[in-house]
Structure formats: C-alpha cells, structure tokens
Design a protein around this motif. Structure first.
Motif, short mmCIF file in Angstrom:
data_model
loop_
_atom_site.label_atom_id
_atom_site.label_comp_id
_atom_site.label_asym_id
_atom_site.label_seq_id
_atom_site.Cartn_x
_atom_site.Cartn_y
_atom_site.Cartn_z
N GLY A 153 87.17 151.06 0.18
CA GLY A 153 87.82 152.22 0.76
C GLY A 153 87.08 153.53 0.61
O GLY A 153 87.61 154.57 0.96
N PHE A 154 85.84 153.51 0.08
CA PHE A 154 85.07 154.75 0.00
C PHE A 154 83.62 154.48 0.39
O PHE A 154 83.16 153.35 0.35
N ASP A 155 82.93 155.56 0.76
CA ASP A 155 81.56 155.44 1.26
C ASP A 155 80.61 154.95 0.18
O ASP A 155 80.78 155.22 -1.00
N CYS A 156 79.57 154.26 0.61
CA CYS A 156 78.49 153.86 -0.29
C CYS A 156 77.39 154.93 -0.20
O CYS A 156 77.43 155.79 0.68
N PRO A 157 76.39 154.90 -1.08
CA PRO A 157 75.31 155.89 -1.01
C PRO A 157 74.48 155.82 0.27
O PRO A 157 73.80 156.77 0.61
N GLY A 158 74.55 154.73 1.00
CA GLY A 158 73.76 154.60 2.22
C GLY A 158 74.54 154.88 3.50
O GLY A 158 73.98 154.77 4.60
N CYS A 159 75.81 155.24 3.38
CA CYS A 159 76.62 155.50 4.57
C CYS A 159 76.05 156.68 5.35
O CYS A 159 75.79 157.74 4.79
N GLY A 160 75.85 156.47 6.62
CA GLY A 160 75.31 157.50 7.50
C GLY A 160 73.86 157.31 7.84
O GLY A 160 73.33 158.00 8.71
N LEU A 161 73.19 156.37 7.19
CA LEU A 161 71.76 156.17 7.43
C LEU A 161 71.48 155.67 8.84
O LEU A 161 70.58 156.17 9.52
N LEU B 92 71.59 160.74 -4.28
CA LEU B 92 72.64 160.93 -5.28
C LEU B 92 73.38 162.26 -5.13
O LEU B 92 74.59 162.31 -5.29
N ILE B 93 72.65 163.31 -4.81
CA ILE B 93 73.31 164.61 -4.60
C ILE B 93 74.22 164.55 -3.38
O ILE B 93 75.36 165.03 -3.42
N ASN B 94 73.75 163.94 -2.31
CA ASN B 94 74.59 163.80 -1.12
C ASN B 94 75.82 162.96 -1.42
O ASN B 94 76.92 163.27 -0.97
N TYR B 95 75.65 161.90 -2.19
CA TYR B 95 76.75 161.00 -2.51
C TYR B 95 77.80 161.71 -3.36
O TYR B 95 78.99 161.56 -3.13
N LEU C 15 78.29 164.96 -3.47
CA LEU C 15 78.90 166.04 -2.69
C LEU C 15 79.94 165.52 -1.71
O LEU C 15 80.83 166.27 -1.29
N LYS C 16 79.84 164.25 -1.32
CA LYS C 16 80.86 163.67 -0.45
C LYS C 16 82.22 163.61 -1.13
O LYS C 16 83.25 163.67 -0.47
N PHE C 17 82.23 163.46 -2.46
CA PHE C 17 83.48 163.33 -3.19
C PHE C 17 84.07 164.67 -3.61
O PHE C 17 85.20 164.72 -4.08
N ILE C 18 83.32 165.73 -3.46
CA ILE C 18 83.82 167.05 -3.87
C ILE C 18 84.57 167.70 -2.73
O ILE C 18 84.34 167.59 -1.61
#
Length: 101
Positions: A26-34, A93-96, A98-101
C-alpha cells in the motif's frame, strides 16, 4: 518529435509494469516513478522527468560512466564510480523519505 508520435501511436503506458510493493503493502517503493520518468525523457520533457523521479539524472550519469569507463580508461575511475553511486543512492533515499513527509 517523431519518437513522441511513435510512443503515442504505440501507447506505451499500457505496457508499464505496476509497482508490486505498492499493490501488496500500500505504499510506494524507492523505485516508483522510474518508468514514467524514462518515458518523459524519451518524450523530451526533462523537467517532468526530474519531477517524477529526481534520481534519474545521477542514474544516467552513472550508467553512462560505467559504459564509457570500459572503453576510455581514466586515472580515478573507481573514485568517480563510487561518487556517482553514492550520489544516486542519496537522491533515491532523499526522494523516498520526502514522499512520506
């Protein structure tokens, strides 16, 4: 221009792989959007590609250096490769986070 017309004709979005971790957990992985970011790059929409997945440009630099590093020998190739890998991982990792903030 011709590439984007070809992509529109083929309708590449139909063939994109879904994110299984998003479907299962139910949540994005670090590669979502690639995948979408690469599609934006092919279409020539460079700002949208960065907005979709900011690690795309360090990743491209890393892959290009790894490909050309085999043919063109440089003195500090290991250091450059390590720095590009660290930069790419940091962007991911920074993008990942920031997705949760």
């Amino acid at each position: 221009m011709q590439v984007s017309a070809l992509l529109y004709f083929i309708n590449v979005e139909k063939f994109m792989l879904p994110c299984f971790s998003k479907q299962i957990f139910g949540f994005d992985c670090p590669g979502c959007g690639l995948q979408r970011s690469v599609l934006f790059l092919i279409k020539g929409e460079f700002v949208e590609a960065f907005n979709m997945y900011p690690a795309i440009y360090p990743m491209i630099l890393l892959f290009c250096f790894l490909l050309f590093g085999k043919t063109i020998k440089t003195k500090y190739s290991n250091n450059i490769t390590n720095m590009l890998m660290l930069t790419t991982v940091a962007f991911i990792l920074i993008n990942y986070t920031l997705k949760f903030i």
